[in-house]
Structures are given as C-alpha cells and as structure tokens.
Enzyme design. Structure first.
Site, PDB file in Angstrom:
ATOM      1  N   ASN A   1       0.858  -1.179   0.000  1.00 11.20           N
ATOM      2  CA  ASN A   1       0.000   0.000   0.000  1.00 11.20           C
ATOM      3  C   ASN A   1       0.900   1.238   0.000  1.00 11.20           C
ATOM      4  O   ASN A   1       1.616   1.488   0.973  1.00 11.20           O
ATOM      5  CB  ASN A   1      -0.900  -0.046   1.250  1.00 11.20           C
ATOM      6  CG  ASN A   1      -1.803   1.159   1.356  1.00 11.20           C
ATOM      7  OD1 ASN A   1      -1.817   2.029   0.480  1.00 11.20           O
ATOM      8  ND2 ASN A   1      -2.568   1.225   2.433  1.00 11.20           N
TER       9      ASN A   1
ATOM     10  N   LYS B   1      -0.010   4.296  -0.084  1.00 12.33           N
ATOM     11  CA  LYS B   1      -0.654   5.414   0.643  1.00 12.33           C
ATOM     12  C   LYS B   1      -0.470   6.732  -0.132  1.00 12.33           C
ATOM     13  O   LYS B   1      -0.675   6.768  -1.342  1.00 12.33           O
ATOM     14  CB  LYS B   1      -0.121   5.480   2.077  1.00 12.33           C
ATOM     15  CG  LYS B   1      -0.356   4.156   2.811  1.00 12.33           C
ATOM     16  CD  LYS B   1      -0.184   4.244   4.303  1.00 12.33           C
ATOM     17  CE  LYS B   1      -0.567   2.918   4.940  1.00 12.33           C
ATOM     18  NZ  LYS B   1      -0.557   2.930   6.388  1.00 12.33           N
TER      19      LYS B   1
ATOM     20  N   HIS C   1      -9.900   0.975   4.814  1.00 12.37           N
ATOM     21  CA  HIS C   1      -8.585   1.063   5.460  1.00 12.37           C
ATOM     22  C   HIS C   1      -8.721   2.006   6.654  1.00 12.37           C
ATOM     23  O   HIS C   1      -9.523   2.939   6.618  1.00 12.37           O
ATOM     24  CB  HIS C   1      -7.547   1.589   4.462  1.00 12.37           C
ATOM     25  CG  HIS C   1      -6.165   1.501   5.009  1.00 12.37           C
ATOM     26  ND1 HIS C   1      -5.646   2.444   5.858  1.00 12.37           N
ATOM     27  CD2 HIS C   1      -5.207   0.551   4.868  1.00 12.37           C
ATOM     28  CE1 HIS C   1      -4.426   2.087   6.211  1.00 12.37           C
ATOM     29  NE2 HIS C   1      -4.133   0.950   5.623  1.00 12.37           N
TER      30      HIS C   1
ATOM     31  N   GLU D   1      -6.006  -5.281  10.622  1.00 11.55           N
ATOM     32  CA  GLU D   1      -4.957  -4.264  10.792  1.00 11.55           C
ATOM     33  C   GLU D   1      -5.221  -3.436  12.046  1.00 11.55           C
ATOM     34  O   GLU D   1      -5.969  -2.451  11.982  1.00 11.55           O
ATOM     35  CB  GLU D   1      -4.947  -3.307   9.591  1.00 11.55           C
ATOM     36  CG  GLU D   1      -4.405  -3.878   8.320  1.00 11.55           C
ATOM     37  CD  GLU D   1      -3.746  -2.790   7.460  1.00 11.55           C
ATOM     38  OE1 GLU D   1      -2.715  -3.097   6.865  1.00 11.55           O
ATOM     39  OE2 GLU D   1      -4.237  -1.652   7.415  1.00 11.55           O
TER      40      GLU D   1
ATOM     41  N   ILE E   1      -0.053   0.545  13.039  1.00  9.59           N
ATOM     42  CA  ILE E   1       0.274   1.004  11.683  1.00  9.59           C
ATOM     43  C   ILE E   1       1.395   2.043  11.719  1.00  9.59           C
ATOM     44  O   ILE E   1       1.341   2.999  12.498  1.00  9.59           O
ATOM     45  CB  ILE E   1      -0.986   1.562  10.973  1.00  9.59           C
ATOM     46  CG1 ILE E   1      -1.980   0.423  10.704  1.00  9.59           C
ATOM     47  CG2 ILE E   1      -0.607   2.292   9.689  1.00  9.59           C
ATOM     48  CD1 ILE E   1      -3.292   0.854  10.063  1.00  9.59           C
TER      49      ILE E   1
ATOM     50  N   GLY F   1       2.619  -2.532  10.829  1.00 11.24           N
ATOM     51  CA  GLY F   1       3.945  -2.623  11.424  1.00 11.24           C
ATOM     52  C   GLY F   1       4.855  -3.706  10.854  1.00 11.24           C
ATOM     53  O   GLY F   1       5.950  -3.930  11.389  1.00 11.24           O
TER      54      GLY F   1
ATOM     55  N   ALA G   1       3.244  -1.133   4.178  1.00 10.52           N
ATOM     56  CA  ALA G   1       3.436   0.186   3.578  1.00 10.52           C
ATOM     57  C   ALA G   1       4.809   0.756   3.928  1.00 10.52           C
ATOM     58  O   ALA G   1       5.743   0.682   3.127  1.00 10.52           O
ATOM     59  CB  ALA G   1       2.335   1.138   4.032  1.00 10.52           C
ATOM     60  N   SER G   2       4.961   1.294   5.147  1.00  6.79           N
ATOM     61  CA  SER G   2       6.151   2.091   5.446  1.00  6.79           C
ATOM     62  C   SER G   2       7.470   1.336   5.316  1.00  6.79           C
ATOM     63  O   SER G   2       8.454   1.913   4.858  1.00  6.79           O
ATOM     64  CB  SER G   2       6.033   2.719   6.838  1.00  6.79           C
ATOM     65  OG  SER G   2       5.648   1.761   7.797  1.00  6.79           O
TER      66      SER G   2
END
Ligand code: G3P
Length: 230
Positions: free
Chosen positions: A9, A11, A95, A143, A148, A184, A205-206
């Site tokens: 993702n 984002k 989400h 999630e 997150i 995470g 994502a991150s």
C-alpha cells in the site's frame, strides 16, 4: 493452498508519487518475476492509478478506496466501474486511514463482485472483521490501527488476536474470504509469523516505502512468504 499475497500500500507517501511510484512498480515487477509462487499487489495513490494499471504486467493493481456509486454525475468520487474500465484488478475498502460505514463496505463489495474485481476489506478489531467477513470479500485484512507505521508488527505484538482473526474470517465467510493482516510489518520474520498464524498474506506500507533499498526489502518479504509455500 492459495498463493500467499504481498500487498504494498503506497498510501500518499511522497517517496512513491509520480515518477518515483513508477520506479517502485518496476521494482515490484522485477521481484514478482522471481517469485511466481507469490501474488504481488500494489495499491498506488489514486493520482497514479491509471499509469500503474497501464504498465502492470504480473503485478495486480488495486485502488486504495472506491465509492459505491454508479458512473455518472458524481464529482470527486471513485466508482467501482471506473476501476474496472481502467483495468485495475481490485480495491481496498475501509482502510483505517479511509474508514467508511458498514453499509458502504457492503455496497462496494457487491458492486466489485458484480464487476468481478477483487476487494480487500480492512478492519481494526475482531468484532469489525467478523461483520465484514460475512460479506465474503476476496480478502479480509486485520490491521490494528495503533500498530500502523510503528515498525512493531501485528504478528509479533498481537499473535493471539491474529490467530483469532484468521479463525473468525474463515468461519464467518464460510471459507470464502482469504485472511490477511497488516500493520507494522517490517521484516521477513514478521511475514513468516503472520503466515504461521494462518494469514495468507500481508499488507505493508512504510517498511517498503521508506527502505533505502526497496528491492532488497521486498525480496526479504517475498522469500519469507515463499518459504511458507514449500
Ligand atoms: O495498509 C497497510 C498499512 O496500513 C500498514 O502500514 O506502514 O504499518 O506497514 P505500515
């Protein structure tokens, strides 16, 4: 066994907007070529969706959100049918950064089922995913919102809830929906544990977007997921 899925993702991260987003797509395509046992999905920012959908080869492209409205006079909306026209393969819905009502989740899932595109319906609690799973989207993602972006994974921090989420999703959907998880996830070990606890894929994502070497990070996730297949 259904192939494990790795959903990236993107984002609204600056690192993966515009040309940089397309570079990320190339990386994901390169890794996807090496890991045919894994389904790779990317959910780019909406501003990049059309270009991603045009360039994709092996990788599936999902929207980050869709609206349960028909095509027509609806300014600023994302009709599910528009995604189909674009040749996107699916969409996320609900989400935790783009939450909607249960009614909207339900209508997006029905419209996507009618048009035969995939839905990843997200929920932050066991209670929420239990209701969502009864709608039988292709994927239900557990999630926990508080994890997150923290680098502390759902698989390490909430193993019991993760196992419970898998059970609830399978039971409530009559084994139709595929349980996945996110929040995470930062290492191959996080992925390995998620699959060990019964999830059939991850949303991340991150850890990918911020990695200094995105390809290396994605290979780490993919090889952990692949080891669960063999
Ligand atoms: O959709 C994936 C997501 O919300 C998890 O984000 O940054 O914790 O991998 P992150």
């Amino acid at each position: 066994m259904v192939k494990p899925v790795v959903i990236l993702n993107l984002k609204s991260y600056k690192e993966v907007l515009g040309e940089n987003g397309l570079k990320a797509l190339t990386i994901i395509e390169d890794v996807a070529k090496e890991y045919p046992q894994i389904t790779f999905v990317v959910a780019p920012n909406l501003t990049c969706l059309s270009e991603f959908a045009r360039r994709k080869k092996r990788v599936k492209v999902y929207a980050q959100h869709a609206d349960p409205i028909p095509v027509g006079a609806y300014t600023g909306h994302i009709p599910v049918e528009a995604l189909k026209i674009l040749k996107a393969d699916g969409t996320l819905i609900n989400h935790s950064e783009r939450q909607v009502s249960f009614d909207i989740i339900s209508r997006v899932i029905s419209e996507a089922q009618r048009l035969q595109i995939d839905v990843v319906a997200c929920g932050g609690s066991i209670d929420e995913i239990s209701k969502i799973a009864a709608l039988r989207p292709k994927y239900v993602a557990f999630e926990p919102p508080e994890l997150i972006g923290t680098g502390i994974s759902v698989s390490k921090a909430r193993p019991e809830d993760l196992k419970k989420s898998v059970k609830v999703i399978l039971e409530r959907s009559g084994n139709i929906s595929i349980p996945i998880c996110g929040a995470g996830i930062s290492s191959g070990e996080d992925v390995r544990l998620a699959l060990e606890y019964g999830a059939n894929g991850i949303l991340v994502a991150s850890a990918f977007v911020k990695a200094t070497d995105k390809k290396k990070k994605l290979i780490e996730f993919a090889s952990a997921a692949e080891s669960a297949v063999y």
